[in-house]
Scaffold this active site. Structure first.
Site, mmCIF file in Angstrom:
data_model
loop_
_atom_site.group_PDB
_atom_site.id
_atom_site.type_symbol
_atom_site.label_atom_id
_atom_site.label_comp_id
_atom_site.label_asym_id
_atom_site.label_seq_id
_atom_site.Cartn_x
_atom_site.Cartn_y
_atom_site.Cartn_z
ATOM 1 N N PHE A 16 71.788 50.403 9.516
ATOM 2 C CA PHE A 16 71.913 48.983 9.863
ATOM 3 C C PHE A 16 73.129 48.732 10.777
ATOM 4 C CE2 PHE A 16 74.291 45.233 7.945
ATOM 5 C CZ PHE A 16 73.833 44.316 8.874
ATOM 6 N N ASN A 37 71.002 61.723 9.140
ATOM 7 C CA ASN A 37 69.965 62.476 8.419
ATOM 8 C C ASN A 37 68.713 61.638 8.150
ATOM 9 O OD1 ASN A 37 70.635 60.778 6.346
ATOM 10 N ND2 ASN A 37 71.331 62.357 4.923
ATOM 11 N N THR A 40 68.389 56.718 5.096
ATOM 12 C CA THR A 40 68.104 55.278 5.051
ATOM 13 C C THR A 40 67.976 54.703 6.466
ATOM 14 O OG1 THR A 40 70.473 54.773 4.933
ATOM 15 C CG2 THR A 40 69.274 54.855 2.840
ATOM 16 N N TYR A 150 79.528 56.214 -5.195
ATOM 17 C CA TYR A 150 79.854 55.539 -3.930
ATOM 18 C C TYR A 150 81.341 55.155 -3.914
ATOM 19 C CZ TYR A 150 79.391 52.084 -0.127
ATOM 20 O OH TYR A 150 79.510 51.372 1.042
HETATM 21 P P1 NAD Z 1 72.726 52.117 6.011
HETATM 22 O O1 NAD Z 1 72.229 52.759 4.759
HETATM 23 O O2 NAD Z 1 71.814 51.173 6.721
HETATM 24 O O3 NAD Z 1 73.199 53.231 7.069
HETATM 25 C C1 NAD Z 1 73.733 54.459 6.684
HETATM 26 C C2 NAD Z 1 73.263 55.503 7.677
HETATM 27 O O4 NAD Z 1 73.844 56.774 7.325
HETATM 28 C C3 NAD Z 1 71.742 55.721 7.651
HETATM 29 O O5 NAD Z 1 71.241 55.805 8.953
HETATM 30 C C4 NAD Z 1 71.562 57.034 6.890
HETATM 31 O O6 NAD Z 1 70.360 57.701 7.248
HETATM 32 C C5 NAD Z 1 72.824 57.782 7.301
HETATM 33 N N1 NAD Z 1 73.283 58.800 6.333
HETATM 34 C C6 NAD Z 1 73.460 58.662 4.996
HETATM 35 N N2 NAD Z 1 73.951 59.806 4.473
HETATM 36 C C7 NAD Z 1 74.083 60.684 5.509
HETATM 37 C C8 NAD Z 1 74.519 62.029 5.609
HETATM 38 N N3 NAD Z 1 74.919 62.723 4.532
HETATM 39 N N4 NAD Z 1 74.508 62.626 6.828
HETATM 40 C C9 NAD Z 1 74.075 61.963 7.943
HETATM 41 N N5 NAD Z 1 73.641 60.682 7.890
HETATM 42 C C10 NAD Z 1 73.650 60.049 6.693
HETATM 43 O O7 NAD Z 1 74.102 51.401 5.635
HETATM 44 P P2 NAD Z 1 75.025 50.442 6.509
HETATM 45 O O8 NAD Z 1 75.057 49.118 5.876
HETATM 46 O O9 NAD Z 1 74.684 50.564 7.947
HETATM 47 O O10 NAD Z 1 76.455 51.115 6.245
HETATM 48 C C11 NAD Z 1 77.085 51.967 7.185
HETATM 49 C C12 NAD Z 1 78.453 52.375 6.670
HETATM 50 O O11 NAD Z 1 79.258 51.211 6.439
HETATM 51 C C13 NAD Z 1 78.418 53.164 5.365
HETATM 52 O O12 NAD Z 1 79.379 54.174 5.404
HETATM 53 C C14 NAD Z 1 78.796 52.120 4.336
HETATM 54 O O13 NAD Z 1 79.407 52.697 3.221
HETATM 55 C C15 NAD Z 1 79.749 51.228 5.111
HETATM 56 N N6 NAD Z 1 79.789 49.875 4.542
HETATM 57 C C16 NAD Z 1 78.763 49.004 4.741
HETATM 58 C C17 NAD Z 1 78.827 47.742 4.154
HETATM 59 C C18 NAD Z 1 77.748 46.720 4.354
HETATM 60 O O14 NAD Z 1 77.847 45.632 3.780
HETATM 61 N N7 NAD Z 1 76.732 46.937 5.147
HETATM 62 C C19 NAD Z 1 79.922 47.386 3.369
HETATM 63 C C20 NAD Z 1 80.923 48.326 3.176
HETATM 64 C C21 NAD Z 1 80.870 49.562 3.781
#
Ligand code: NAD
Ligand code: UDP
Length: 314
Positions: A16, A37, A40, A150
């Site tokens: 996202f 990977n 998600t 997490y």
């Molecule tokens: P998301 O799940 O949409 O995106 C995460 C991405 O990482 C996905 O494309 C997934 O396929 C990839 N991924 C997961 N594990 C992996 C691995 N081991 N190797 C390679 N790719 C991997 O989540 P998001 O909301 O886009 O979040 C992105 C980052 O921001 C994350 O690190 C999350 O912890 C952090 N974050 C997001 C929020 C939020 O509210 N959206 C809040 C705090 C922190």
């Protein structure tokens, strides 16, 4: 000597937040390489870049990183599932992503002498006993609960980043991101904003966990992207909170979604997940001072844009 062409690596770029960051960086004329990977994330965001010479996608897991045959100038490390539903599916891999995976990405940064911005989270504060949360607050995390894979993973990632900075003088920046929402969230992501909107548009009951008095502070994606880029460019080490300080109860969010969609859905109560934080609101004084950044999009405005996006899936 000819200048080496440097790429920006976005791990988790197919998720996202990553999908928006990649789009913004490409629009700024940068060269972007995504490692993801696809656990998600979705490759479909990148169809439009198929012929773009400034874009590369590599399907790989950061716990087994690929060999990259380009020079990397900077790294946004976003790889990690972020929805509680998604990160609890394979908790061991979630934890390893933030420890082994982050170590691999830090080594890559070291090899390339690249700056790295690590996506940390408000979850490092756990179920906070201090409100609003300032960066100096050390948090209240249950290391044994279902969210620990997490929360503790992200805390360990902050430790690793800080030790690489201390020992190797690596150029590291840590941002603690608070609940962010917007277009490109997967309809089955499981987080509250997408759940409520998808349910309201389908005329299904809105699943309110607990009594809805727990609070969150919801940040629109465009504000976060501006904050992430400011963190990269301003070279601060952090940690710095990135979030919208306007706080709402989850019940208020449900009511807003019903109002803005015009849905006749009912709100039904479901049990509150274990260790669900009761209150969350960022203190963003540091982001204002160090990055000259603050969010601009109100919840109502951001929800309208997100609802418009989800109408396509109806
Ligand atoms: P998301 O799940 O949409 O995106 C995460 C991405 O990482 C996905 O494309 C997934 O396929 C990839 N991924 C997961 N594990 C992996 C691995 N081991 N190797 C390679 N790719 C991997 O989540 P998001 O909301 O886009 O979040 C992105 C980052 O921001 C994350 O690190 C999350 O912890 C952090 N974050 C997001 C929020 C939020 O509210 N959206 C809040 C705090 C922190
Ligand atoms: N929540 C809810 N209904 C849902 C999904 C989540 O009431 O369908 C609640 C959840 O219990 C939490 C808040 O909404 O109190 C935010 O949950 P989310 O999973 O979006 O993120 P969190 O901040 O818990 O990581």
């Amino acid at each position: 000597m000819a200048k080496v062409h440097k790429w920006i690596l976005v791990t988790g770029g197919a998720g996202f937040i990553g999908s928006h960051l990649v789009k913004t960086l490409l629009e700024k004329g940068q060269s972007v390489i995504v490692v993801d990977n696809l656990s998600t994330g979705k490759k479909t965001y990148f169809k439009k870049y198929a012929k773009n010479k400034n874009f590369k996608f590599i399907e790989a897991d950061i716990t087994h990183p690929p060999f990259l045959n380009v020079a990397i100038g900077s790294i946004y490390n976003l790889a990690c599932p972020a929805s509680p539903v998604a990160y609890q599916k394979d908790p061991i891999h979630t934890l390893l992503t933030s420890v082994l995976g982050v170590k691999n990405v830090l080594e890559l940064a070291r090899k390339n002498k690249a700056r790295i911005v690590q996506a940390s989270t408000s979850e490092v504060y756990g179920d906070p006993l201090e409100h609003p949360q300032r960066e100096i607050y050390r948090g209240n995390v249950n290391s044994l609960g279902p969210r620990a894979c997490y929360d503790e993973g992200k805390r360990a990632a902050e430790t690793l980043c800080t030790d690489y900075h201390r020992i190797y003088k690596l150029d590291v920046g840590i941002v603690r991101i608070f609940n962010t929402y917007g277009p490109n969230m997967a309809p089955d992501d499981g987080r509250v904003v997408s759940n409520f909107i998808v349910q309201a548009l389908a005329g299904k009951d809105l699943t309110l966990y607990g009594d809805g008095t727990q609070t969150r502070s919801f940040q629109y994606i465009d504000d976060l992207i501006a904050g992430l880029i400011a963190m990269m460019e301003k070279k601060r080490t952090g940690p710095i909170n990135l979030g919208n300080p306007k706080e709402f109860t989850v019940l208020e969010l449900a009511q807003k979604v019903l109002g803005l969609t015009g849905s006749k859905s009912k709100i039904i109560l479901k049990s509150l997940p274990e260790d669900d934080p009761k209150r969350r609101k960022p203190d963003i004084s540091l982001a204002r001072k160090e990055l000259g950044w603050e969010p601009e999009v109100s919840l109502e405005e951001g929800l309208k844009k997100t609802i418009d996006y989800f109408r396509r899936f109806k």
